[in-house]
Structure formats: C-alpha cells, structure tokens
Scaffold this active site. Structure first.
Site, PDB file in Angstrom:
ATOM      1  N   GLY A  52       0.788  -1.218   0.000  1.00 21.18           N
ATOM      2  CA  GLY A  52       0.000   0.000   0.000  1.00 21.18           C
ATOM      3  C   GLY A  52       0.821   1.267   0.000  1.00 21.18           C
ATOM      4  O   GLY A  52       0.447   2.269  -0.623  1.00 21.18           O
ATOM      5  N   THR A  53       1.955   1.256   0.691  1.00 21.41           N
ATOM      6  CA  THR A  53       2.781   2.465   0.755  1.00 21.41           C
ATOM      7  C   THR A  53       3.351   2.809  -0.613  1.00 21.41           C
ATOM      8  O   THR A  53       3.278   3.959  -1.057  1.00 21.41           O
ATOM      9  CB  THR A  53       3.908   2.290   1.788  1.00 21.41           C
ATOM     10  OG1 THR A  53       3.327   2.222   3.102  1.00 21.41           O
ATOM     11  CG2 THR A  53       4.890   3.439   1.730  1.00 21.41           C
ATOM     12  N   ASN A  79      -7.845   3.634   8.813  1.00 22.96           N
ATOM     13  CA  ASN A  79      -7.258   2.491   9.509  1.00 22.96           C
ATOM     14  C   ASN A  79      -7.322   2.605  11.030  1.00 22.96           C
ATOM     15  O   ASN A  79      -7.262   1.600  11.729  1.00 22.96           O
ATOM     16  CB  ASN A  79      -5.804   2.279   9.075  1.00 22.96           C
ATOM     17  CG  ASN A  79      -4.901   3.429   9.475  1.00 22.96           C
ATOM     18  OD1 ASN A  79      -5.259   4.600   9.291  1.00 22.96           O
ATOM     19  ND2 ASN A  79      -3.732   3.123  10.004  1.00 22.96           N
ATOM     20  N   GLN A 130      -7.625  -0.671   3.780  1.00 25.96           N
ATOM     21  CA  GLN A 130      -8.469  -1.274   4.819  1.00 25.96           C
ATOM     22  C   GLN A 130      -9.810  -1.748   4.278  1.00 25.96           C
ATOM     23  O   GLN A 130     -10.470  -2.582   4.896  1.00 25.96           O
ATOM     24  CB  GLN A 130      -8.694  -0.264   5.945  1.00 25.96           C
ATOM     25  CG  GLN A 130      -7.446   0.120   6.709  1.00 25.96           C
ATOM     26  CD  GLN A 130      -6.859  -1.040   7.507  1.00 25.96           C
ATOM     27  OE1 GLN A 130      -7.564  -1.970   7.913  1.00 25.96           O
ATOM     28  NE2 GLN A 130      -5.552  -1.002   7.730  1.00 25.96           N
ATOM     29  N   SER A 180      -3.283  -3.283  -0.405  1.00 23.21           N
ATOM     30  CA  SER A 180      -2.145  -3.993   0.191  1.00 23.21           C
ATOM     31  C   SER A 180      -2.554  -5.423   0.478  1.00 23.21           C
ATOM     32  O   SER A 180      -3.570  -5.660   1.142  1.00 23.21           O
ATOM     33  CB  SER A 180      -1.705  -3.300   1.481  1.00 23.21           C
ATOM     34  OG  SER A 180      -0.618  -3.980   2.074  1.00 23.21           O
ATOM     35  N   HIS A 188      -1.275  -7.856   2.396  1.00 24.25           N
ATOM     36  CA  HIS A 188      -1.202  -8.500   3.712  1.00 24.25           C
ATOM     37  C   HIS A 188      -2.352  -8.117   4.629  1.00 24.25           C
ATOM     38  O   HIS A 188      -2.479  -8.652   5.720  1.00 24.25           O
ATOM     39  CB  HIS A 188       0.151  -8.209   4.376  1.00 24.25           C
ATOM     40  CG  HIS A 188       0.310  -6.843   4.950  1.00 24.25           C
ATOM     41  ND1 HIS A 188       0.181  -6.592   6.297  1.00 24.25           N
ATOM     42  CD2 HIS A 188       0.621  -5.660   4.388  1.00 24.25           C
ATOM     43  CE1 HIS A 188       0.402  -5.304   6.530  1.00 24.25           C
ATOM     44  NE2 HIS A 188       0.675  -4.724   5.384  1.00 24.25           N
ATOM     45  N   THR A 228      12.014  -6.262 -11.687  1.00 26.83           N
ATOM     46  CA  THR A 228      11.492  -7.579 -12.031  1.00 26.83           C
ATOM     47  C   THR A 228      10.297  -7.912 -11.147  1.00 26.83           C
ATOM     48  O   THR A 228      10.374  -7.856  -9.925  1.00 26.83           O
ATOM     49  CB  THR A 228      12.575  -8.656 -11.853  1.00 26.83           C
ATOM     50  OG1 THR A 228      13.672  -8.343 -12.704  1.00 26.83           O
ATOM     51  CG2 THR A 228      12.032 -10.032 -12.194  1.00 26.83           C
ATOM     52  N   CYS A 230       2.076   1.461  11.746  1.00 30.51           N
ATOM     53  CA  CYS A 230       3.146   2.276  11.171  1.00 30.51           C
ATOM     54  C   CYS A 230       3.648   3.333  12.138  1.00 30.51           C
ATOM     55  O   CYS A 230       4.751   3.863  11.972  1.00 30.51           O
ATOM     56  CB  CYS A 230       2.663   2.947   9.886  1.00 30.51           C
ATOM     57  SG  CYS A 230       2.236   1.768   8.596  1.00 30.51           S
TER      58      CYS A 230
END
Length: 373
Positions: free
Chosen positions: A69-70, A149, A177, A195, A197, A233, A321
């Site tokens: 996401g970042t 979030n 989120q 994101s 995860h 890659t 974060c």
C-alpha cells in the site's frame, strides 16, 4: 491467543500460498525473458492481473503490481500529480495514512505544490461539501481514504469522486483497509491502492489501479516493467497470491461484512458499558464492519493493551506504522480529541474467522481489565 489486530496485518491464506508455490519453484522464470521459462512466468503474471482487475471492475491494463500500500500510494499520488499538466494544487485530509500525507508533503517541499486539507467532522468523515470547500480550478489531485485504519470511518468515495471531477481533478483512494470488506467496484476513483497482507496475501504485495491511459510519472525507474509504470522484475509468485486472496475476499465479502458488523456492534456495546467515560472513536455508521476503536480517559492505553495480552487478547493502540511513537495519533487529534485522551486509544479489529465466542471472550477481557480502574 485471540488476535484482534487484523487492521495491522492478517495471516496468509493457505490458498494464496498454494497458488504462489509453483512460481517459487518450477515456474521460476523472469517474466521479461523471451524464452519458455520466462513466458510461463509472464502468463502467470498476466493471469493474476486479469483476476485482480475483475475484482475491481477495471481493465487488466489498469493494474500495476507493487510491493504494498505504501508504494502504491506513492506511485498514485506522486505519479499522477507530477504527470498532470493542469495545476499544482493537491487536496487530502488530516486523517490520512502516513503514506498519503508524506507523499503529499514531498510534492509540496520538493516540487512546489500547494496543499489544502478537507475538513473532517468529529466522526472522521469527509463530506462532499467539505471537499468542495477546498477544491480549486487548478486542483490536480485529491487523495482520500475509503476506510480509515485507526477509527474505521468509511467515506462515500463515489460522491467524493464526483465532487473532484466537477473541477477536473483526479481522485485517488487508499482502499487498503476496505478491500475484502467494502465494495471496490463502481467507486468512480481514478486510482485505487491495495495492500495484500491486509486480506490474506503475504507482506510485500499490493497493487495500484490507475484508470485508463492517465499520464503517470514512475517513482521507480529502471527496465520499464509494468508497462513502464513501475520498474523492477515483477514478483510473480506474490502477484498470484494477491490475486487469489483478493478473489476469495471478494467472494466472501457480503456475508462476512454483515456477520462481522453485528459482532462489531456487540463488542462496541460491551466495551462502552465496561468503563464510565469510554469514548468510541469514529462514527457508529458508516463504519468498517470489523473495526472497533476507543479512548479511555484517565487510563493508559498501553497498560490496557499489556493487560489484555496477559489475558490472551492481542489488540493495538492504532496504526502499526506509528507504533513506538510517543506522539498521540494525528488522526485522533485531528478529530479534536485532547492529546492526553488520544494516548489512551485501543483498537480491536476482527478477522473473517472471528466468532461470537471470540467477541465475548474479548469483551470479558476488557471488562476484567477495566473493572478495577
């Protein structure tokens, strides 16, 4: 252990791991290589792109795979703003994720952009009227989260996108989120970032949806992969894992959201009753279906978290974060919450597998921790 910090990260789904495994072993080629091994990897990558695009309701060519996401927020915000010829004015809100706020700050410091912040109510919701109040004819990009979030507030992205488009601005939404809990189709956004995860894919996976043929300045330069929008890659295995996790999350979304919203409300009710003066942060509605967050004036939030962990319940004070910072949450202070009260924050976020028994156990643990205070 009862893990209720799913807004921070989630366990990897077995289906995602199994889908990724062949691209870590037998089909290991570089997708840019023009031979059999490379072509097999490229086929897997493009199938993942097609599947992710189908969940979002966009064209396959709109999807750019990222490391999370970042990176996605950096690409969407910096890339669209730097490539747009119409103006040098940006709009965001003071309660966005650091990836958004720092990207906007970079553009202001290093590239001379002006930044306006849309006002948020005490519930953390940015309304279309609040957005219109700061839009200008030279606004080039608006960036507002779909679901916050820290407090679970949900924005009306289609209405916000309409407001941005009235002045010709683009709209990016951080949907990290929201994925798997809220509908990602028909948002009207020009860019959406996710994101992996947060929804059962490995850490280090993500995507940016950049609509159509919008000009985009890359933030990572090199060999021109991802149609020249993100060099490096490609991580084929993790792109496949992300696509599978996203598909599964979307297939389960409606039933899961309804079930978890009921459990969320049950948890909120018991926690608010457990401590006189407990404050629910964020709105009752519209609220992320798996999100409950509170402040407990007069009590250390960190001590509550430690006491909960002793009872086998894992929660957090807010954004992972910002963990370890002595500063109160910028989200909570932007809502007008006193700095000392903001430091009492506790966030409990449910998982798709959370049961009524889990919620009752968590509520009982909170009641036990707060009962003597």
């Amino acid at each position: 252990m009862l893990y209720l910090d799913n807004a921070a990260t989630t366990p990897v789904r077995r289906e995602a791991l199994e889908a990724a495994w062949p691209y870590l072993t037998g089909t290991f080629g570089n997708p840019s290589s023009h031979h059999t091994a490379g072509e097999a990897a490229a086929a897997g990558l493009e199938d993942a792109r097609r599947r992710a695009a189908a969940v979002l309701g966009v064209r396959r060519s709109d999807v750019v795979f990222t490391s999370g996401g970042t990176e996605g927020a950096n690409l969407a915000i910096k890339g669209l703003a730097l490539a747009a010829p119409r103006g040098r004015h940006l709009v965001t809100s003071p309660i966005e994720h650091e990836a958004v706020l720092e990207s906007v700050d970079h553009l202001a410091r290093m590239h001379g952009f002006e930044v306006s912040f849309a006002g948020v109510g005490a519930d953390g919701v940015v309304t279309p009227d609040a957005l219109r109040a700061v839009l200008r004819p030279d606004t080039t990009l608006v960036s507002l989260a779909y679901a916050n979030n820290e407090i679970g507030a949900v924005a009306d992205i289609p209405a916000l996108a309409d407001a941005a488009h009235e002045v010709g601005a683009l709209l990016h939404t951080d949907a990290v989120q929201a994925a798997g809990f809220l509908d990602l189709r028909g948002l009207g956004a020009d860019a959406i970032t996710l994101s992996g995860h947060k929804l059962g894919a490995p850490k280090g996976t993500g995507l940016a949806m950049i609509r159509g043929r919008l000009p985009l300045e890359p933030v990572i330069h090199g060999g021109g992969q991802e149609s020249g929008r993100r060099s490096g890659t490609e991580n084929v295995a993790f792109a496949v894992a992300l696509a599978v996790a996203l598909e599964l999350a979307e297939a389960e979304r409606e039933e899961k959201a309804a079930r978890l919203a009921a459990l969320r409300d049950r948890l909120i009710g018991r926690v608010l009753a457990a401590y006189d003066g407990a404050l629910l942060t964020g709105p009752r509605a519209p609220r992320h279906p798996a999100h409950a967050s509170f402040c407990f004036p007069g009590v250390s939030g960190e001590s509550i978290l430690l006491d909960l962990e002793e009872r086998g319940v894992i929660a957090s004070s807010g954004s992972a974060c910002a963990a370890g910072s002595d500063e109160p949450s910028h989200v909570l202070t932007a809502l007008g919450i006193d700095r000392e009260i903001a430091q009492t924050a506790v966030r409990l976020t449910l998982a798709p597998t959370t049961t009524p028994e889990d919620v009752d156990r968590a509520a009982a643990a909170v009641e036990d921790v707060l009962g003597g205070r």
